[in-house]
Write an enzyme that holds these catalytic residues in place. Structure first.
Site, mmCIF file in Angstrom:
data_model
loop_
_atom_site.group_PDB
_atom_site.id
_atom_site.type_symbol
_atom_site.label_atom_id
_atom_site.label_comp_id
_atom_site.label_asym_id
_atom_site.label_seq_id
_atom_site.Cartn_x
_atom_site.Cartn_y
_atom_site.Cartn_z
ATOM 1 N N HIS A 202 12.081 135.963 61.399
ATOM 2 C CA HIS A 202 11.643 136.530 60.119
ATOM 3 C C HIS A 202 12.426 137.785 59.746
ATOM 4 C CE1 HIS A 202 8.754 139.084 62.545
ATOM 5 N NE2 HIS A 202 9.100 139.963 61.623
ATOM 6 N N ASP B 261 9.587 131.920 66.164
ATOM 7 C CA ASP B 261 10.059 133.100 65.441
ATOM 8 C C ASP B 261 11.139 133.817 66.258
ATOM 9 O OD1 ASP B 261 10.317 135.181 63.659
ATOM 10 O OD2 ASP B 261 8.500 136.231 64.322
ATOM 11 N N SER C 149 9.948 144.318 64.900
ATOM 12 C CA SER C 149 10.186 142.876 65.013
ATOM 13 C C SER C 149 11.461 142.567 65.780
ATOM 14 C CB SER C 149 10.303 142.254 63.621
ATOM 15 O OG SER C 149 9.073 142.221 62.974
#
EC number: 3.4.21.54
Length: 261
Positions: A65, A120, A213
């Site tokens: 992402h 992810d 992230s």
């Protein structure tokens, strides 16, 4: 039910690329200098957006992402806003998001109930090999599943406040503990799968946030995961965070690196 938040640092170039995002560690502490030599900072148009992990001289692993059309990375940094002679800058020549990651989920302001955020992760091919030094070192992929209740360390330059984006200068670290995935399944409306890891932060008001992230989750000294998603706002006491379970992706990671060497 808590809203989900992707730990991405900004709305990219006016594109609604992700739900409202947060990516710093809330309630963490300053990492010991050069203690995380595999830590990577991912940038988009000179703006820090995500973390990452150096796997070898040519490859960085981060979250799918975090995908943008062009990016660069910094290696060997301890301080985000300071010039450091030992730090290395590299452009990314090509990005390889996992083919099983549902990119359409990034168009939602809030993830819909039942959304599957599996897979992810993304590989970044560096345009020039990293120089391996005392402060820039790769880390090996895991060879077996982590043990439940393991104490893990997560690191990043994500936001240090839960509701207002505030990036730290110093790389932040935080201890967390692995839980059964059922704990995350109870806390979230999204689908929790076996390619995810569930953690609970050791203390109140702690957790990864915007900008974290793709950063590393190190359990008992072994890289086991990368930061994926968590509650909004960050660091809600008793609410778990979710990481990508890397041992499930060893074959894809190694095959992708080999085919694009």
């Amino acid at each position: 039910m808590w809203f989900l938040i992707l730990f991405l640092a900004l709305s990219l170039g006016g594109i609604d690329a992700a739900p409202p995002v947060q990516s710093r560690i809330v309630g963490g502490f300053k990492c010991e200098k050069n203690s995380q030599p595999w830590q990577v900072a991912v940038y988009y148009h000179k703006e820090h957006i995500c973390g990452g992990v150096l796997l070898d001289r040519n490859w960085v692993l981060t979250a799918a992402h975090c995908y943008v059309d062009e990016c660069e990375v910094w290696l060997g940094k301890n301080q985000l806003f300071q010039e450091e002679p030992s730090a290395q800058n590299r452009l990314v020549s090509k990005s390889f998001p996992h083919p099983g990651f549902n990119m359409t989920l990034l168009t939602f302001e809030k993830l819909p109930p039942g959304a599957d955020f599996s897979n992810d992760l993304m590989l970044l091919r560096l345009s020039k090999p990293a120089d391996i030094t005392d402060v820039v070192k790769p880390i090996d992929l895991p060879t077996k599943e982590p043990k439940l209740d393991s104490t893990c360390l997560v690191s990043g330059w994500g936001s240090i406040t839960p509701t207002k984006w505030q990036k730290p200068d110093d790389l932040q670290c935080m201890f967390t503990k692995l839980l059964p995935n059922e704990n995350c399944a109870k806390a979230y409306l999204l689908k929790v799968t076996d390619v995810m890891l569930c953690t609970i932060e050791m203390g109140e008001d702690k957790g990864p946030c915007v900008g974290d992230s793709g950063g590393p989750l190190i359990c008992d000294g072994v890289l086991q995961g990368t930061v994926s998603i968590g509650p909004d706002p960050c660091g809600i006491p008793g609410v778990s965070a979710i990481y990508t379970n890397l041992v499930k992706f060893n074959s894809w990671i190694k095959d992708t690196m080999m085919k694009n060497a």
